[in-house]
Design a protein around this motif. Structure first.
Motif, PDB file in Angstrom:
ATOM      1  N   LEU A   1      45.988  38.215  50.854  1.00 18.62           N
ATOM      2  CA  LEU A   1      44.936  37.852  51.805  1.00 18.62           C
ATOM      3  C   LEU A   1      45.286  36.557  52.523  1.00 18.62           C
ATOM      4  O   LEU A   1      45.171  36.460  53.752  1.00 18.62           O
ATOM      5  CB  LEU A   1      43.609  37.655  51.058  1.00 18.62           C
ATOM      6  CG  LEU A   1      42.637  38.819  50.990  1.00 18.62           C
ATOM      7  CD1 LEU A   1      41.379  38.415  50.261  1.00 18.62           C
ATOM      8  CD2 LEU A   1      42.293  39.254  52.404  1.00 18.62           C
TER       9      LEU A   1
ATOM     10  N   VAL B   1      45.947  40.666  45.419  1.00 18.04           N
ATOM     11  CA  VAL B   1      44.949  40.676  46.487  1.00 18.04           C
ATOM     12  C   VAL B   1      44.815  39.300  47.118  1.00 18.04           C
ATOM     13  O   VAL B   1      44.907  39.148  48.342  1.00 18.04           O
ATOM     14  CB  VAL B   1      43.590  41.158  45.929  1.00 18.04           C
ATOM     15  CG1 VAL B   1      42.480  40.869  46.913  1.00 18.04           C
ATOM     16  CG2 VAL B   1      43.640  42.644  45.619  1.00 18.04           C
ATOM     17  N   ILE B   2      44.658  38.272  46.284  1.00 16.66           N
ATOM     18  CA  ILE B   2      44.353  36.958  46.851  1.00 16.66           C
ATOM     19  C   ILE B   2      45.553  36.397  47.603  1.00 16.66           C
ATOM     20  O   ILE B   2      45.421  35.917  48.736  1.00 16.66           O
ATOM     21  CB  ILE B   2      43.884  36.005  45.741  1.00 16.66           C
ATOM     22  CG1 ILE B   2      42.503  36.479  45.266  1.00 16.66           C
ATOM     23  CG2 ILE B   2      43.806  34.579  46.242  1.00 16.66           C
ATOM     24  CD1 ILE B   2      41.931  35.702  44.145  1.00 16.66           C
TER      25      ILE B   2
ATOM     26  N   VAL C   1      37.119  43.439  43.108  1.00 15.07           N
ATOM     27  CA  VAL C   1      38.171  43.284  42.085  1.00 15.07           C
ATOM     28  C   VAL C   1      37.838  42.122  41.169  1.00 15.07           C
ATOM     29  O   VAL C   1      37.949  42.213  39.941  1.00 15.07           O
ATOM     30  CB  VAL C   1      39.546  43.072  42.759  1.00 15.07           C
ATOM     31  CG1 VAL C   1      40.583  42.668  41.725  1.00 15.07           C
ATOM     32  CG2 VAL C   1      39.979  44.337  43.466  1.00 15.07           C
TER      33      VAL C   1
ATOM     34  N   ALA D   1      54.494  39.249  39.618  1.00 11.12           N
ATOM     35  CA  ALA D   1      53.263  39.093  38.835  1.00 11.12           C
ATOM     36  C   ALA D   1      52.363  40.310  38.931  1.00 11.12           C
ATOM     37  O   ALA D   1      51.379  40.400  38.211  1.00 11.12           O
ATOM     38  CB  ALA D   1      52.503  37.842  39.297  1.00 11.12           C
TER      39      ALA D   1
ATOM     40  N   ILE E   1      42.798  35.153  33.451  1.00  6.07           N
ATOM     41  CA  ILE E   1      42.795  36.568  33.821  1.00  6.07           C
ATOM     42  C   ILE E   1      44.205  37.034  34.153  1.00  6.07           C
ATOM     43  O   ILE E   1      44.692  38.031  33.626  1.00  6.07           O
ATOM     44  CB  ILE E   1      41.845  36.811  35.006  1.00  6.07           C
ATOM     45  CG1 ILE E   1      40.415  36.420  34.604  1.00  6.07           C
ATOM     46  CG2 ILE E   1      41.906  38.260  35.456  1.00  6.07           C
ATOM     47  CD1 ILE E   1      39.434  36.481  35.730  1.00  6.07           C
TER      48      ILE E   1
ATOM     49  N   LEU F   1      44.461  41.165  40.974  1.00  5.95           N
ATOM     50  CA  LEU F   1      43.806  39.949  41.465  1.00  5.95           C
ATOM     51  C   LEU F   1      44.819  39.010  42.123  1.00  5.95           C
ATOM     52  O   LEU F   1      44.593  38.523  43.246  1.00  5.95           O
ATOM     53  CB  LEU F   1      43.110  39.262  40.285  1.00  5.95           C
ATOM     54  CG  LEU F   1      42.034  38.253  40.645  1.00  5.95           C
ATOM     55  CD1 LEU F   1      40.904  38.942  41.373  1.00  5.95           C
ATOM     56  CD2 LEU F   1      41.518  37.584  39.387  1.00  5.95           C
ATOM     57  N   SER F   2      45.945  38.783  41.447  1.00  2.00           N
ATOM     58  CA  SER F   2      46.992  37.937  42.055  1.00  2.00           C
ATOM     59  C   SER F   2      47.438  38.535  43.370  1.00  2.00           C
ATOM     60  O   SER F   2      47.568  37.833  44.389  1.00  2.00           O
ATOM     61  CB  SER F   2      48.221  37.840  41.148  1.00  2.00           C
ATOM     62  OG  SER F   2      47.861  37.549  39.843  1.00  2.00           O
TER      63      SER F   2
ATOM     64  N   ALA G   1      48.380  40.029  32.854  1.00  3.06           N
ATOM     65  CA  ALA G   1      49.368  40.898  33.500  1.00  3.06           C
ATOM     66  C   ALA G   1      50.781  40.601  33.018  1.00  3.06           C
ATOM     67  O   ALA G   1      51.678  41.419  33.184  1.00  3.06           O
ATOM     68  CB  ALA G   1      49.289  40.741  35.011  1.00  3.06           C
TER      69      ALA G   1
ATOM     70  N   LEU H   1      43.814  45.050  36.532  1.00  3.55           N
ATOM     71  CA  LEU H   1      42.963  44.200  37.357  1.00  3.55           C
ATOM     72  C   LEU H   1      43.524  42.786  37.433  1.00  3.55           C
ATOM     73  O   LEU H   1      43.443  42.127  38.473  1.00  3.55           O
ATOM     74  CB  LEU H   1      41.544  44.177  36.798  1.00  3.55           C
ATOM     75  CG  LEU H   1      40.722  45.406  37.158  1.00  3.55           C
ATOM     76  CD1 LEU H   1      39.429  45.430  36.382  1.00  3.55           C
ATOM     77  CD2 LEU H   1      40.427  45.425  38.650  1.00  3.55           C
ATOM     78  N   ALA H   2      44.115  42.333  36.321  1.00  2.00           N
ATOM     79  CA  ALA H   2      44.697  40.998  36.327  1.00  2.00           C
ATOM     80  C   ALA H   2      45.812  40.903  37.361  1.00  2.00           C
ATOM     81  O   ALA H   2      45.872  39.954  38.149  1.00  2.00           O
ATOM     82  CB  ALA H   2      45.223  40.668  34.934  1.00  2.00           C
ATOM     83  N   GLY H   3      46.693  41.919  37.383  1.00  5.18           N
ATOM     84  CA  GLY H   3      47.763  41.913  38.369  1.00  5.18           C
ATOM     85  C   GLY H   3      47.232  42.087  39.773  1.00  5.18           C
ATOM     86  O   GLY H   3      47.692  41.429  40.718  1.00  5.18           O
TER      87      GLY H   3
END
Lengths: 497, 129
Positions: free
Chosen positions: A167, A163-164, B92, A231, B108, A160-161, B112, A156-158
């Protein structure tokens, strides 16, 4: 004929819907998914056959006259990319069959892979800027789901980077498309290209195109906007990160090649900027890889550095350089996805993808070592494998274009790539496992994964041995790219009702 | 009319980017929303705002002063897609918040970059999905 032209989108879409309807039957979904991907590969190969006759295949959606309706146009580059997309999709589905052990998420994996393939293939065949944006969103949505599939803290941490940042890049692309429409009144690539050819592309339109190229640069992970890639790619499942490594950045590269060759067929300021960006991308990517100690993170940085080579071909803008970029695209997608697959198999055997915790694979699994060595040496550019020819063409094009620094950087990057690959080789394959003979697990993975890896390695060897015909195709593709008038004519000749 | 839309777009974009520069995940996502709306407004404005008649063609022919329908079609597509993407990003972020018990983006995403965990032997080493 028209059906064949849209089949790269229709096939994955149909497969997607079938997978959705049959979600409960996992075995059936896997079979349908494999068939769908094989169908896409087949359609791509048929298109390559048609496109290699020299004409740009074009069709108007909904029968609207060209430059008003949405155009689909397939030239040699598009056809080759569709074929490769199908092949990588098939390999991913085969490799991912092991997800069948993983419960209900197995069907979701196939579902989103097909969604991603539809988006990727759509982006390769469309000739409309807004339509390209829509396909970007389709593949992005599927890739979001794939990278987060399974969840867990690290993933999820990866995600998140990923996705944002993606976007934001997509928003920039949308804004650029809107500005381009506001400035020119058309979003059809043929319309834009003919405006550019007659010198009627105003300053506003040029600015919008630059913004659009920036958005593509983020997608392609060019220097200095590549940070999202290393990342995030390594946190996904092996099959997912291999699929991403093979296809996703290449959409950005393809879009850059498409737009730049259509709008600025002659070398200019944009090419000069791209040349330096390409050099920086190659060097920074390969140096970043040198600092990494995990297989997939090393390979992620190498994606960045390899993208630099393709952009180098685009930036030099000579026919030979463009052919080199096309050759490099074809070679790189196969090799890169394969390296991620092999890395996954190796990690599975020794229980870790940290190089320090790996070892002993050469003694215990010599076949896997060979299957790693083929794409690894190809990536580094060792003859007679495909990567050697790709690099050779680009370095030669740099020298012919008097881009001495670029040629030097390209060669230096090759040396560093070899260094990284030998690091993986020494650590994961050659040195004894830190736990002695206990360290190796008995499971070798499903046979389908080995078949996928061996088939991709076979393609790499084939491209290397049959470099002549592939290069002929790439040269012809580059000729089409270098002279947009064929592309424009094929689209504008499409009448409506 | 376009000048107002252009200034609004610019200000919204500035607010969105400013929000995204924050380290707080909620503010980053709000920034994406605001930037997305700025872009959507930009798409509408790119078709010029001077004419306000609905873009309908009737039997009597095309009405004069008809608004440009294409940017409207584009922005509808973009809004729908943007909404779907945003909802996914929110999901997410929600899950990431639940797993990490933090809303600081750096805390967060740092996870990763930690060394890869060993693969559990139980599921034959494949990274579980």
């Amino acid at each position: 004929m028209n059906l064949l032209l849209v089949s790269p989108v229709l096939l994955p879409m149909t497969t997607f819907i079938l997978c959705l309807l049959l979600r409960q039957h996992r075995g059936l979904v896997a079979l349908i998914s494999a068939l769908g991907a094989a169908g896409l590969a087949l359609a791509g190969l048929l298109l390559v056959g048609l496109a290699s006759q020299g004409e740009v295949l074009a069709v108007q959606m909904g029968g609207w006259q060209a430059t008003y309706g949405i155009s689909i146009a397939i030239d040699r580059l598009s056809a080759a990319m569709v074929a490769i997309t199908g092949i990588i999709g098939l390999a991913t589905v085969l490799y991912g069959l092991r997800h069948d052990e993983a419960g209900s998420l197995a069907s979701d994996f196939h579902l989103f892979v097909q969604g991603l393939l539809a988006g990727v293939a759509g982006a390769f065949i469309t000739a409309d800027v807004f339509n390209l944006y829509v396909w970007f969103e389709v593949l992005l949505m599927a890739s979001f789901a794939l990278i987060a599939l399974g969840g867990g803290r690290r993933r999820l941490a990866g995600a998140l980077s990923y996705v944002i940042l993606n976007l934001v890049a997509t928003l920039l692309f949308l804004f650029a498309a809107a500005m381009l429409y506001g400035a020119t009144g058309t979003l059809n690539m043929a319309g834009l290209a003919s405006l550019a050819a007659t010198g009627m592309l105003g300053d506003n339109a040029q600015a919008a195109i630059v913004l659009m190229l920036f958005a593509f640069a983020v997608k392609a992970a060019l220097f200095p906007v590549f940070g999202w890639l290393p990342a995030s790619y390594h946190v996904a499942g092996t099959a997912v990160s291999a699929l991403f490594a093979g296809l996703l950045t290449k959409i950005g590269v393809y879009s850059l090649i498409r737009i730049v060759t259509l709008v600025w067929p002659q070398a200019g300021l944009a090419h000069e900027v791209l040349l330096w960006v390409a050099c920086a991308t190659m060097l920074v990517g390969v140096l970043g890889a040198a600092a990494q100690v995990e297989i997939r993170r090393i390979l992620s940085f190498h994606i960045v550095s390899q993208v630099g080579y393709m952009i180098l071909g685009l930036a030099l803008a000579s026919p030979l350089a463009l052919a080199g970029a096309v050759f490099y695209l074809i070679h790189h997608i196969v090799v890169k996805a394969n390296l991620f697959f092999v890395g996954g198999l190796a990690a599975r055997l020794v229980g870790s993808e940290r190089l320090a915790a790996m070892g002993g694979l050469y003694a215990r699994r010599p076949w896997l070592a060979i299957l790693f060595a083929i794409p690894a040496l190809s990536l580094a550019g060792i003859p007679p494998l495909s990567g050697f020819w790709a690099k050779f063409i680009l370095v030669r094009a740099s020298l012919e274009g008097h881009a001495w620094i670029a040629a030097g950087v390209a060669l230096l990057t090759g040396v560093f790539t070899l260094l990284s690959m030998s690091k993986i080789w020494n650590e994961a394959f050659l040195k004894p496992h830190p736990d002695g003979t206990q360290g190796l697990r008995a499971t070798a993975g499903p046979r389908s994964a080995w078949i996928a890896v061996a088939a991709l390695a076979g393609i790499t060897v084939m491209i290397g041995l049959a470099a002549g015909p592939v290069m002929d195709y790439a040269t012809a593709a580059a000729a089409q790219l270098g002279n947009p008038s064929g592309y424009i004519q094929a689209i504008t000749a499409q009448g409506g009702h | 009319m376009e000048i107002i839309a252009a200034i609004t777009t610019g200000m919204l974009a500035a607010i969105g980017i400013w929000l995204m520069l924050s380290g707080n995940l909620v503010r980053i996502l709000m920034g994406v929303v605001v930037l997305g709306n700025a872009v959507n407004l930009g798409v509408v404005a790119s078709g010029r705002l001077g004419s306000s008649q609905a873009a309908f063609t009737t039997m009597e022919g095309v009405a004069s002063g008809m608004a440009n329908p294409l940017p409207q079609a584009l922005v509808l597509t973009a809004i729908v897609i943007g909404f779907a993407l945003l909802v996914f990003a929110l999901a997410v972020a929600l899950r990431a918040h639940a797993e990490h018990d933090s809303l600081i983006a750096d805390d967060i995403t740092r996870e990763a970059l930690l060394p890869a965990p060993d693969l559990p032997a139980a599921d034959a080493g494949e990274i579980r999905t």
